[in-house]
Design a protein around this motif. Structure first.
Motif, PDB file in Angstrom:
ATOM      1  N   ASN A  42       0.815  -1.158  -0.015  1.00  0.00           N
ATOM      2  CA  ASN A  42      -0.030  -0.043  -0.036  1.00  0.00           C
ATOM      3  C   ASN A  42       0.938   1.265   0.047  1.00  0.00           C
ATOM      4  O   ASN A  42       0.579   2.284  -0.710  1.00  0.00           O
ATOM      5  N   LYS A 109     -11.017   2.940   0.939  1.00  0.00           N
ATOM      6  CA  LYS A 109      -9.543   2.111   0.975  1.00  0.00           C
ATOM      7  C   LYS A 109      -9.995   1.005   2.144  1.00  0.00           C
ATOM      8  O   LYS A 109      -9.848   1.457   3.201  1.00  0.00           O
ATOM      9  N   ASN A 110     -10.318   0.014   1.658  1.00  0.00           N
ATOM     10  CA  ASN A 110     -10.706  -1.053   2.849  1.00  0.00           C
ATOM     11  C   ASN A 110     -11.701  -0.324   3.819  1.00  0.00           C
ATOM     12  O   ASN A 110     -11.796  -0.693   5.066  1.00  0.00           O
ATOM     13  N   ASN A 180     -10.973   1.192  -3.432  1.00  0.00           N
ATOM     14  CA  ASN A 180     -10.483  -0.005  -2.972  1.00  0.00           C
ATOM     15  C   ASN A 180     -11.460  -0.869  -1.734  1.00  0.00           C
ATOM     16  O   ASN A 180     -11.341  -0.082  -0.849  1.00  0.00           O
ATOM     17  N   GLU A 181     -11.893  -1.988  -2.193  1.00  0.00           N
ATOM     18  CA  GLU A 181     -12.590  -2.513  -1.287  1.00  0.00           C
ATOM     19  C   GLU A 181     -13.638  -1.795  -0.365  1.00  0.00           C
ATOM     20  O   GLU A 181     -13.588  -1.607   0.754  1.00  0.00           O
ATOM     21  N   ASN A 257     -12.795  -4.054  -6.566  1.00  0.00           N
ATOM     22  CA  ASN A 257     -12.251  -5.279  -5.815  1.00  0.00           C
ATOM     23  C   ASN A 257     -13.266  -5.293  -4.520  1.00  0.00           C
ATOM     24  O   ASN A 257     -13.640  -4.566  -3.989  1.00  0.00           O
ATOM     25  N   ASP A 298     -10.639 -10.255  -4.095  1.00  0.00           N
ATOM     26  CA  ASP A 298      -9.509 -10.160  -3.464  1.00  0.00           C
ATOM     27  C   ASP A 298      -9.394 -11.504  -2.397  1.00  0.00           C
ATOM     28  O   ASP A 298     -10.141 -11.658  -1.567  1.00  0.00           O
ATOM     29  N   TYR A 300      -8.033 -14.121  -0.282  1.00  0.00           N
ATOM     30  CA  TYR A 300      -6.984 -14.458   1.041  1.00  0.00           C
ATOM     31  C   TYR A 300      -7.125 -15.463   1.811  1.00  0.00           C
ATOM     32  O   TYR A 300      -6.970 -15.639   3.045  1.00  0.00           O
ATOM     33  N   HIS A 301      -8.001 -16.377   1.327  1.00  0.00           N
ATOM     34  CA  HIS A 301      -8.034 -17.841   2.025  1.00  0.00           C
ATOM     35  C   HIS A 301      -7.607 -18.832   0.913  1.00  0.00           C
ATOM     36  O   HIS A 301      -8.168 -18.926   0.064  1.00  0.00           O
ATOM     37  N   GLU A 325      -6.564  -9.385  -6.323  1.00  0.00           N
ATOM     38  CA  GLU A 325      -5.435  -9.622  -5.178  1.00  0.00           C
ATOM     39  C   GLU A 325      -5.674 -11.062  -4.870  1.00  0.00           C
ATOM     40  O   GLU A 325      -6.636 -11.360  -4.548  1.00  0.00           O
ATOM     41  N   PHE A 350      -0.748 -10.024  -3.969  1.00  0.00           N
ATOM     42  CA  PHE A 350      -0.339  -8.707  -3.347  1.00  0.00           C
ATOM     43  C   PHE A 350       0.583  -8.795  -2.664  1.00  0.00           C
ATOM     44  O   PHE A 350       1.019  -9.649  -1.921  1.00  0.00           O
ATOM     45  N   ASN A 359       1.958  -8.716   4.665  1.00  0.00           N
ATOM     46  CA  ASN A 359       0.660  -8.670   5.345  1.00  0.00           C
ATOM     47  C   ASN A 359       0.347 -10.021   6.013  1.00  0.00           C
ATOM     48  O   ASN A 359      -0.774 -10.484   6.071  1.00  0.00           O
ATOM     49  N   LEU A 362      -1.893 -12.940   6.073  1.00  0.00           N
ATOM     50  CA  LEU A 362      -2.669 -13.054   4.698  1.00  0.00           C
ATOM     51  C   LEU A 362      -1.580 -13.621   3.603  1.00  0.00           C
ATOM     52  O   LEU A 362      -2.053 -13.961   2.799  1.00  0.00           O
TER      53      LEU A 362
HETATM   54  C1  N0T Z   1      -6.528  -5.877   0.943  1.00  0.00           C
HETATM   55  C2  N0T Z   1      -4.888  -5.838   1.426  1.00  0.00           C
HETATM   56  C3  N0T Z   1      -4.394  -4.621   1.317  1.00  0.00           C
HETATM   57  C4  N0T Z   1      -8.286 -13.785   6.021  1.00  0.00           C
HETATM   58  C5  N0T Z   1      -4.530  -6.550   2.715  1.00  0.00           C
HETATM   59  C6  N0T Z   1      -7.523  -7.329   2.337  1.00  0.00           C
HETATM   60  C7  N0T Z   1      -5.192  -4.150  -0.125  1.00  0.00           C
HETATM   61  C8  N0T Z   1      -6.400  -4.628   0.212  1.00  0.00           C
HETATM   62  N1  N0T Z   1      -7.408  -6.073   2.078  1.00  0.00           N
HETATM   63  O1  N0T Z   1      -2.923  -6.532   2.825  1.00  0.00           O
HETATM   64  O2  N0T Z   1      -4.768  -3.745   2.126  1.00  0.00           O
HETATM   65  O3  N0T Z   1      -5.133  -2.731  -0.272  1.00  0.00           O
HETATM   66  O4  N0T Z   1      -7.366  -4.505  -0.793  1.00  0.00           O
HETATM   67  C9  N0T Z   1      -8.493  -7.735   3.404  1.00  0.00           C
HETATM   68  C10 N0T Z   1      -8.867  -9.081   4.198  1.00  0.00           C
HETATM   69  C11 N0T Z   1      -9.514  -9.282   5.123  1.00  0.00           C
HETATM   70  C12 N0T Z   1      -9.310 -10.270   6.052  1.00  0.00           C
HETATM   71  C13 N0T Z   1      -9.248 -11.602   5.427  1.00  0.00           C
HETATM   72  C14 N0T Z   1      -9.156 -12.684   6.603  1.00  0.00           C
END
Ligand code: N0T
Length: 523
Positions: A42, A109-110, A180-181, A257, A298, A300-301, A325, A350, A359, A362
């Motif tokens: 970021n 942003k988030n 963003n988010e 996203n 995005d 992240y799992h 992402e 990401f 991060n 994640l």
């Molecule tokens: C994302 C990124 C950055 C497992 C996190 C994810 C990016 C944004 N946010 O590094 O901040 O700019 O889009 C949020 C994930 C929430 C938690 C997931 C739990």
């Protein structure tokens, strides 16, 4: 002499996404483009940081880099714009021969306004925040405030105007992410009095049409979903107008996203950002924000059931799949194969730079060359095939598989043929059940080149073919297996034939970037 714009023009027009028969393709300079991307951390959006960005981009061999352009950075004082970072970034991206995705960090942003300038985020009267049901102020700007829309849109239009001037002939920038988010944590909707008044009013006709519902107030039409749907409409309408104004100036493809809701076990709206482009409200976003080309997850799992469910939800006839992402840890790398098998136009891990930022949990806890190698392997393999895969995908002829966490064998239905993909087997010998790789890391990509002829590639996996439905009684053989390479013109160069031990037990992919042309037959 000053070069004319046309002499500088990279040709093929502005990047665009084309769609036909529910399938999609990204065109850059008129040619099919597979976006093998990387997003920086970021706070890497400052000129002094770029020296720590490029070595990581070179390592991962991305063809596209996603970088924030922050509202606070371009308009620190209202009405005075500074695009020096954007200019520096464009120049360096061209030197490094990569494309850019620019991320507009504005009102959201988030879910929060941290990237809005101080004159915005400190002025709660002019730029009101979302209120909860019991009047608590959240750190999320209300999507219903006209002043906020005006200010964000004005800044975004300035940004797009500058971008057209400096990049309109070169097309270094191929996509723009708008905000963003978006959404709000901790409430299902804004309960400010302005919001309550609109919530009691009639649902807009466009949305009624899109959802096939009769008219009424939000609660009458959507019942228990009303609050979240209202918030999604409000935010999508806001962002859609920002995007439309930007596109009126310079129409590069634009997307948003999503901070996902769990596709398998969704909790209540507000436990994930309510009103953001989560999978359950995609139809609302489509109706409210037609200027957006796609809604992107995005992810992240790394759990395979979660990951592939998300890919399925965001790969639609009206929504090109792009993984905006994903985590930069080892478990995530293999999912590029599943994404491409679902028609993805792009994939972007990401946090790709060597600033020392990370991060974890994640993504990787240390972002160095070793951490990036699994992604680099994929891009090394796929980059020369990119245009071909994008084109065949657009024709519906690409399949992909990523190794699941606990299942060690999968089948892909290619129509006339089927492919069985096994993980963790040795190259030689048959008869043992596949044990899986530890950790899971296998992936396979198959693309149809012609009748009974397929491009087959991947890592850490065995692929065995057989006749498809109806042909099971026939005797099968691989008539010919060629290994070769594609050059930068997309031209195939024969290297050798695989035969004997290399084909008696299917084709076995290791850690080598090997591309095969396989001709299938029966006798
Ligand atoms: C994302 C990124 C950055 C497992 C996190 C994810 C990016 C944004 N946010 O590094 O901040 O700019 O889009 C949020 C994930 C929430 C938690 C997931 C739990």
């Amino acid at each position: 002499a000053i070069a004319s714009a046309s002499a500088m023009d990279a040709g093929g027009g502005i990047p665009r996404i084309v769609s036909e028969q529910g399938r999609h393709e990204l065109l850059v300079d008129g040619k099919p483009f597979l976006l093998l991307g990387a997003q920086v951390n970021n706070s890497s959006n400052w000129p002094a940081m770029l020296d720590q960005v490029w070595p990581a981009i070179e390592k991962i061999q991305a063809n596209t880099v996603a970088v924030p352009i922050a509202w606070e950075q371009i308009e620190p004082t209202e009405g005075q714009f500074d695009f020096s970072f954007l200019d520096t970034l464009l120049a360096q991206a061209r030197q490094h021969r990569v494309h850019l995705v620019l991320l507009w960090f504005g009102t959201w942003k988030n879910t929060g306004p941290s990237y809005a300038p101080s004159w915005v985020k400190l002025d709660n009267r002019r730029f009101p925040r979302v209120q909860t049901r019991d009047g608590k102020l959240l750190d999320s700007l209300s999507p219903l405030a006209g002043a906020t829309l005006d200010a964000d849109r004005t800044a975004f239009v300035q940004f797009m105007t500058h971008l057209r001037q400096v990049d309109g002939a070169r097309h270094t920038t191929i996509l723009v992410q708008v905000e963003n988010e978006s959404g709000s944590y901790g409430t299902d909707r804004d309960y400010s009095s302005a919001a309550n008044a609109q919530f009691a009013a009639q649902v807009p006709a466009v949305l009624l049409q899109a959802s096939g519902k009769q008219g009424g107030s939000w609660s009458q039409v959507f019942g228990n979903d009303a609050a979240e749907y209202f918030e999604a409409w409000s935010i999508a309408h806001f962002i859609g107008q920002v995007a439309a104004a930007g596109k009126a100036v310079y129409p590069v493809p634009m997307y948003v996203n999503s901070a996902l809701r769990d596709p398998l076990h969704p909790g209540p709206a507000g436990s994930y950002p309510s009103g953001g482009p989560s999978d359950n409200v995609m139809f609302i976003w489509k109706a409210a924000a037609p200027a957006l080309d796609l809604l992107a997850p995005d992810i992240y799992h790394s759990d395979d059931a979660y990951y592939t469910a998300v890919l399925d939800r965001y790969s639609k006839s009206d929504n090109p799949l792009m993984v905006a992402e994903t985590g930069n840890g080892q478990p995530y790398a293999r999912y590029i194969f599943a994404a491409l098998g679902r028609q993805a136009i792009g994939f972007m891990p990401f946090g790709i730079d060597y600033t020392g930022d990370n991060n974890w949990p994640l993504g990787a806890c240390k972002v160095d060359a070793d951490a990036l190698e699994p992604f680099a392997m994929n891009y090394r393999l796929l980059q020369p095939l990119g245009g071909l895969i994008a084109d065949l995908s657009y024709a519906g002829k690409v399949w992909g598989a990523s190794e699941p966490d606990h299942v060690h064998r999968q089948t892909l239905d290619l129509g006339a043929w089927q492919a069985t993909v096994s993980y963790g087997l040795p190259q030689f010998g048959s008869g043992t059940p596949p044990p899986g790789n530890t950790p899971p890391k296998g992936g396979v990509l198959i693309a149809q080149l012609g009748k009974d002829e397929y491009l087959v590639t991947g890592y850490f996996a065995r692929v065995e073919f057989a006749p498809g439905k109806g042909g099971e009684h026939r005797h099968f053989m691989m008539e010919r297996v060629e290994e070769g390479t594609y050059d930068s013109q997309g031209q195939w160069h024969f290297l050798r034939r695989w035969n004997g031990d290399q084909t008696d037990y299917g084709v076995n992919f290791s850690d080598r970037p090997q591309v095969l042309h396989v001709k299938l037959a029966t006798y």
